[in-house]
Write an enzyme that holds these catalytic residues in place. Structure first.
Site, PDB file in Angstrom:
ATOM      1  N   THR A  57       0.806  -1.221   0.000  1.00 34.95           N
ATOM      2  CA  THR A  57       0.000   0.000   0.000  1.00 34.95           C
ATOM      3  C   THR A  57       0.843   1.278   0.000  1.00 34.95           C
ATOM      4  OG1 THR A  57      -0.183  -0.258   2.388  1.00 34.95           O
ATOM      5  CG2 THR A  57      -2.038  -1.023   1.072  1.00 34.95           C
ATOM      6  N   GLU A  83      31.044  -4.434  -9.807  1.00 35.86           N
ATOM      7  CA  GLU A  83      31.525  -3.072  -9.598  1.00 35.86           C
ATOM      8  C   GLU A  83      32.540  -3.085  -8.473  1.00 35.86           C
ATOM      9  OE1 GLU A  83      27.585  -1.431  -9.017  1.00 35.86           O
ATOM     10  OE2 GLU A  83      27.853  -1.308  -6.855  1.00 35.86           O
ATOM     11  N   HIS A 141      26.199   3.464  -4.569  1.00 37.83           N
ATOM     12  CA  HIS A 141      25.892   2.241  -3.821  1.00 37.83           C
ATOM     13  C   HIS A 141      26.728   2.201  -2.549  1.00 37.83           C
ATOM     14  CE1 HIS A 141      24.542  -0.065  -7.673  1.00 37.83           C
ATOM     15  NE2 HIS A 141      23.537   0.556  -7.100  1.00 37.83           N
TER      16      HIS A 141
END
Lengths: 299, 407
Positions: free
Chosen positions: A17, A217, A255
């Site tokens: 929701t 990475e 990140h």
């Protein structure tokens, strides 16, 4: 076959929701994914978009709908709890999309998951897609936030820490008429549930997967570990790309896990490990698909 | 987020780690006042330490020519003089870059004779997803060099997060460092406090280098955290308002602070080609491909999955504040987002900022043709790139063809 999920996988969404969870649940439904339940504590008994029943707890949702996989869209302070609720309920797969979970929360989650049957993918990941056979790969299983239409059903497995870089690789394949078995985003955090190596092993055992794109990475040593295993065990051609060759040491590149610290986790070390393992190295991110396709032609 | 040494020592001291007696000073008079008390209390030396977020302070040089950002002093007078030479001056170390950092605070401590130095740190071991202690008998030196040349001199102790650091683990490490008897008791208490600080504060890393055996004026030996470096997990800051208040904006680049207000992840680099990308992995890969084709990236910039019009405009303004920028590459994979909406955002941003530099845009994804059409029909000189490789080559060439004087 694909790995981890198939178009028949029954999916529940934790945090259905919230605006983010709702939006991507709509997109998954439109893609043809079997989203059978939502979970939002306190909203049990409501129905999402007139078709998906909402439950207060994950175990109720599982019992009443037969869901086996979950997508977690709950905010960072509550995400560790949501993951462990899915583990406790006995889900096969929990895919956590949430970005920004405290690292120590994930340290605790990993410890609590030891010996449990549930596999966690993510957090801070785009999720997973097993493309379907319909138009624009409609009818597949899309859990998470990837754009479904860029996929095409086929025989290449893709695994990556990064979302948009995964889309880039997938789109390169699809544009060349080459489809994918399953595409897995394992997430950009330093502590995650499933590693590159875990996914590579699954692809290696999957009869439908014929070639693999492995995108890594800077930061950590997960790519090196995957490369060592590939060298000794992998029967399928693998092409790879490592992002972050130009990243300055000591800085987190978006990140949380993408950081070169104390001279370890560099792109050059990872590329050397790939080369040593016979992984085809894409010189630029534009060449990920072509590098694999050339390897496969030679094989 | 990084902390200053004095902040790290405060957090450690509150949790049972023995740190030197000291005072944070913003004026030379304060430094003198602390030194007078320290010498009256039996100290034979003080040490004056510049507080900046960078290592290599001791061997650094101030822009006014003063050598060394850490000084040992023998009198209150000397403490005051050294403090006056450092405060308000810019210190350049091997980690600050040539711009250096302004020293506006000093940590002045009572110093003791050091008998032996060690290294100890707590950090996350990504391979096991558990905290790990690292310790070495080689203290006070560059630990990365020890790790490279003498890995056998570094011991690691993995911590089970379900139980935390157990006392036997502290004793095991103390024994390995040769800390026996009373020193073992002190080490155990210090390691426990160190782990508690790491866990309670959601630290990413705490490094004590050196951890030292110091000799008190009465001849007693004490184990002390002489220096401390601490960084925090940004994701967990929301639950530590007191630590958040320790953030020192003077230590962060202005453009990076501005970017963080718009939820943009921006890191300034030294090159001339700015990039604006959605997604961290793609943003890194875009920097890499610019370099592959002979250019130099001016920044890392991830506008995130949403990339709203406001964010794109803010991103352009930040990019253009960097005087080294000679060209811009926008690389957006509009998976969920519509490329036409992104294109409108770019056109607005270019108009609003009055952009004069070459701009190459590579769009891919939903409604890409419509997006490209909007860019074409905008009347702006926007160069379109079809693939990442095509776009990167175009921006590198465009920058090469613009002489620096034209800007």
């Amino acid at each position: 076959m694909a790995i981890l999920v198939t178009p028949q996988t029954r999916v529940l969404v934790q945090g259905i929701t919230g605006s983010f969870g709702a939006r991507h649940t709509q997109l998954s439904l439109a893609y043809g994914t079997l989203v059978v339940a939502g979970v939002t504590p306190g909203k049990g008994g409501q129905v999402f978009e007139g078709k998906v029943p909402i439950f207060d707890t994950v175990s109720e949702a599982m019992q009443q709908t037969g869901a086996t996989a979950s997508a977690v869209f709950v905010p960072p302070p509550f995400a560790a709890d949501a993951i462990l609720e899915g583990v406790d309920a006995g889900l096969d797969l929990v895919i956590c999309i949430t970005e920004g979970i405290p690292v120590n929360d994930m340290v605790k989650v990993r410890r609590a998951m030891e010996g449990k049957k549930t596999r966690l993918i993510g957090p801070n990941c785009p999720g997973i897609v097993t493309p379907g056979l319909g138009l624009d790969s409609h009818g597949g299983c899309r859990i998470g936030i990837s754009p479904g239409y860029i996929h095409k059903q086929g025989n290449i497995g893709v695994v990556s820490r990064s979302g948009t870089l995964t889309y880039e690789a997938v789109w390169q394949l699809t544009s060349r008429g080459v489809g994918q078995s399953t595409c897995v985003g394992i997430g950009g955090d330093p502590v995650n549930g499933t590693s590159h190596l875990d996914v590579i092993k699954l692809f290696n055992e999957d009869p439908e997967t014929e070639g693999i794109i492995l995108i890594g990475e800077i930061g950590g040593s997960a790519e090196e570990e995957a490369a060592a295993w590939i060298k000794a065990n992998c029967r399928k051609p693998v092409a790879g790309f490592i992002a972050g060759a130009t990243a300055p040491p000591g800085r987190r590149m978006g990140h949380a896990g993408a950081i070169v610290s104390g001279g370890s986790g560099t792109a050059s070390a990872k590329i050397a490990a790939f080369r040593d393992a016979g992984i085809g190295i894409a010189a630029t991110p534009s060449e990920m698909a072509d590098t694999l396709l050339q390897l496969m032609k030679r094989a | 987020m990084n902390l200053h040494e004095y902040q790290a020592k405060q957090l450690l001291g509150e949790r049972g780690v023995n740190v030197p007696t000291g005072a944070v000073c913003a004026t030379a008079a304060e430094a003198r006042s602390f030194a007078e008390k320290a010498f009256a209390g039996g100290a034979r030396l003080t040490v004056v330490k510049s507080q900046i977020h960078a290592g290599g302070r001791g061997k650094g040089t101030f822009k006014n020519g003063f050598q060394g950002g850490v000084k040992v002093c023998k009198t209150p007078q000397e403490t005051e003089e050294k403090a006056a030479s450092m405060l308000g001056q810019v210190l350049v170390t091997k980690q600050t870059g040539s711009d250096g950092r302004l020293v506006s605070k000093l940590l002045v401590e009572a110093a003791r004779d050091i008998k032996k130095e060690f290294y100890v740190a707590v950090l996350l071991d990504r391979a096991t997803s558990r905290p790990v202690f690292m310790a070495s008998i080689e203290g006070g030196v560059d630990i990365e060099e020890v790790a490279e040349h003498h890995p056998e001199k570094i011991l690691k102790e993995s911590i089970d997060p379900a139980v935390g650091l157990m006392p036997y683990q502290s004793r095991k490490m103390a024994a390995a460092l040769g800390l026996r008897g009373e020193m073992m008791t002190q080490a155990s208490k210090l390691f426990a406090g160190l782990y508690k600080t790491w866990w309670d504060c959601d630290a990413a890393m705490i490094e004590i280098n050196p951890l030292a055996i110091m000799i008190e004026p009465d001849g007693r030996e004490v184990l002390v955290a002489v220096d401390a470096k601490m960084s925090l997990d940004d994701n967990a800051l929301y639950r530590h308002p007191k630590i958040q208040a320790m953030r020192d904006l003077a230590e962060e680049a202005d453009l990076e602070i501005e970017a963080s207000k718009f939820n943009l992840s921006y890191i300034k680099l030294d090159g001339s080609i700015a990039c604006l990308v959605n997604g961290a992995g793609l943003a890194m890969a875009t920097m890499d491909i610019i370099q592959h084709y002979g250019g130099n990236p001016a920044n890392f910039l991830d506008v995130g999955g949403g990339a709203s019009r406001e964010q794109v405009t803010a991103a352009f303004k930040i990019i253009l504040s960097d005087p080294n920028v000679r060209g811009i590459l926008v690389n957006i994979f509009g998976g969920i987002m519509q490329c036409d909406i992104i294109a409108k955002g770019i056109v607005d941003a270019v108009r609003e900022t009055g952009l004069k530099l070459p701009l190459v845009v590579r769009l891919e994804g939903n409604n890409v043709e419509l997006g490209k059409q909007i860019l074409r029909e905008s009347g702006l000189t926007i160069i379109s790139g079809d693939t990442m490789a095509d776009a990167a080559q175009k921006v590198v060439n465009a920058v090469r063809n613009v002489s620096p004087s034209a800007n």
